[in-house]
Design an enzyme around this catalytic site. Structure first.
Site, mmCIF file in Angstrom:
data_model
loop_
_atom_site.group_PDB
_atom_site.id
_atom_site.type_symbol
_atom_site.label_atom_id
_atom_site.label_comp_id
_atom_site.label_asym_id
_atom_site.label_seq_id
_atom_site.Cartn_x
_atom_site.Cartn_y
_atom_site.Cartn_z
ATOM 1 N N ASP A 1 -2.135 2.429 -10.685
ATOM 2 C CA ASP A 1 -3.151 1.462 -11.130
ATOM 3 C C ASP A 1 -3.420 1.513 -12.635
ATOM 4 O O ASP A 1 -4.562 1.305 -13.077
ATOM 5 C CB ASP A 1 -4.453 1.623 -10.325
ATOM 6 N N THR B 1 3.169 0.797 -13.922
ATOM 7 C CA THR B 1 3.829 1.944 -14.540
ATOM 8 C C THR B 1 3.776 3.074 -13.512
ATOM 9 O O THR B 1 3.169 2.916 -12.456
ATOM 10 C CB THR B 1 3.079 2.383 -15.823
ATOM 11 N N HIS C 1 -5.028 -5.324 -8.204
ATOM 12 C CA HIS C 1 -5.880 -4.225 -7.768
ATOM 13 C C HIS C 1 -7.310 -4.735 -7.657
ATOM 14 O O HIS C 1 -7.791 -5.410 -8.574
ATOM 15 C CB HIS C 1 -5.789 -3.065 -8.777
ATOM 16 N N MET D 1 0.799 -1.221 0.000
ATOM 17 C CA MET D 1 0.000 0.000 0.000
ATOM 18 C C MET D 1 0.842 1.286 0.000
ATOM 19 O O MET D 1 0.534 2.235 0.718
ATOM 20 C CB MET D 1 -0.955 -0.005 1.202
ATOM 21 N N ARG D 2 1.884 1.313 -0.797
ATOM 22 C CA ARG D 2 2.688 2.529 -0.911
ATOM 23 C C ARG D 2 2.770 2.906 -2.378
ATOM 24 O O ARG D 2 2.917 2.037 -3.244
ATOM 25 C CB ARG D 2 4.131 2.289 -0.424
ATOM 26 N N ILE D 3 2.694 4.209 -2.630
ATOM 27 C CA ILE D 3 2.891 4.668 -3.998
ATOM 28 C C ILE D 3 4.388 4.662 -4.270
ATOM 29 O O ILE D 3 5.178 5.120 -3.440
ATOM 30 C CB ILE D 3 2.285 6.074 -4.189
ATOM 31 N N THR E 1 -11.392 -13.830 -3.052
ATOM 32 C CA THR E 1 -11.353 -15.241 -3.474
ATOM 33 C C THR E 1 -10.852 -15.346 -4.913
ATOM 34 O O THR E 1 -10.075 -16.245 -5.253
ATOM 35 C CB THR E 1 -12.782 -15.848 -3.390
ATOM 36 N N GLN E 2 -11.290 -14.417 -5.742
ATOM 37 C CA GLN E 2 -10.854 -14.424 -7.140
ATOM 38 C C GLN E 2 -9.410 -13.944 -7.287
ATOM 39 O O GLN E 2 -8.672 -14.424 -8.144
ATOM 40 C CB GLN E 2 -11.791 -13.557 -7.991
HETATM 41 C C1 GRF Z 1 -6.234 -7.076 -1.752
HETATM 42 O O1 GRF Z 1 -7.597 -6.890 -1.987
HETATM 43 C C2 GRF Z 1 -5.445 -6.321 -2.775
HETATM 44 O O2 GRF Z 1 -5.993 -6.350 -4.043
HETATM 45 C C3 GRF Z 1 -5.529 -4.925 -2.186
HETATM 46 O O3 GRF Z 1 -5.347 -5.114 -0.802
HETATM 47 C C4 GRF Z 1 -5.796 -6.408 -0.449
HETATM 48 C C5 GRF Z 1 -4.617 -7.100 0.184
HETATM 49 O O4 GRF Z 1 -4.945 -8.311 0.712
HETATM 50 N N1 GRF Z 1 -4.627 -4.004 -2.803
HETATM 51 P P1 GRF Z 1 -3.799 -9.300 1.187
HETATM 52 O O5 GRF Z 1 -2.766 -8.511 1.981
HETATM 53 O O6 GRF Z 1 -3.210 -9.960 -0.022
HETATM 54 O O7 GRF Z 1 -4.525 -10.276 2.081
#
Ligand code: GRF
Length: 194
Positions: free
Chosen positions: A151, A147, A115, A96-98, A178-179
């Protein structure tokens, strides 16, 4: 066979990372493709995913972004850590870092992300609530190349789930996750097999 090292970056639960590690073992990527997950790096020392990876015997690192003076300094340090593993693929799995353009350019062609939306819809945060608020009938997830535009980047795979009546951001997130666990390992395997 040329060794293809995979480095995974996380910030939290690490369920996508775990799905990739488990798939790599179950489907014997080492034997089939010379590929293995060699390290898991988190920008948060307390990330539960890091403890899981450690317990699996994987090399783990925590690099706390808050201890660096700038985004560039943090990225440079992470880059050096990652480079030491000579990775064929760097996988952002809930990281979660840019990232700075310097980091993205350095790993160009080797950097992928998951994403939790059907890009190009809903880049950025709070994707599930935004999809519900927009009245979407379907939501999903996207694996894409990274890139320097957040996203964006070539789409490598997507999966679609329905948005159900009464869904909350949490229930939708669970269905999408799940997907994610299905398509992310599949894409990684396709790339290391190429
Ligand atoms: C996932 O939904 C991912 O797409 C999003 O943050 C969530 C991370 O889940 N960016 P995890 O850390 O893989 O359990």
């Amino acid at each position: 066979m040329k060794q293809k090292n995979i480095v995974i970056l996380i910030s939290g639960g690490g369920s996508n990372m775990a799905a990739i590690v488990e798939a790599s073992r179950r489907r014997d990527w080492h034997e089939k493709h010379g590929a293995q997950v060699v390290a898991v790096i988190s920008n948060k020392a307390e990330a539960p995913g890091l403890a899981w990876a450690k317990a699996q015997g994987l090399t783990t690192f925590a690099l706390d972004h808050k201890t660096f003076a700038s985004r560039e300094a943090f990225d440079a340090s992470m880059m050096a850590q990652i480079d030491s593993f000579e990775p064929a693929l760097v996988v952002l799995a809930g990281f979660m870092r840019i990232l700075t353009p310097g980091f993205v350019d350095h790993f160009a062609g080797r950097l992928i992300n998951i994403h939790p939306s059907l890009l190009p819809a809903f880049a950025g945060l709070n994707t599930h609530q935004r999809a519900i608020d927009a009245g979407c009938k379907f939501a999903g997830c996207t694996v894409h190349r990274v890139t320097s535009e957040l996203d964006h980047g070539d789409i490598l795979d997507q999966a679609v789930v329905p948005v159900l009546r009464g869904d909350t951001a949490e229930s939708l997130a669970e269905r999408v996750l799940t997907q994610e666990h299905r398509i992310f390992p599949g894409t990684v395997e396709r790339l290391v097999a190429a």
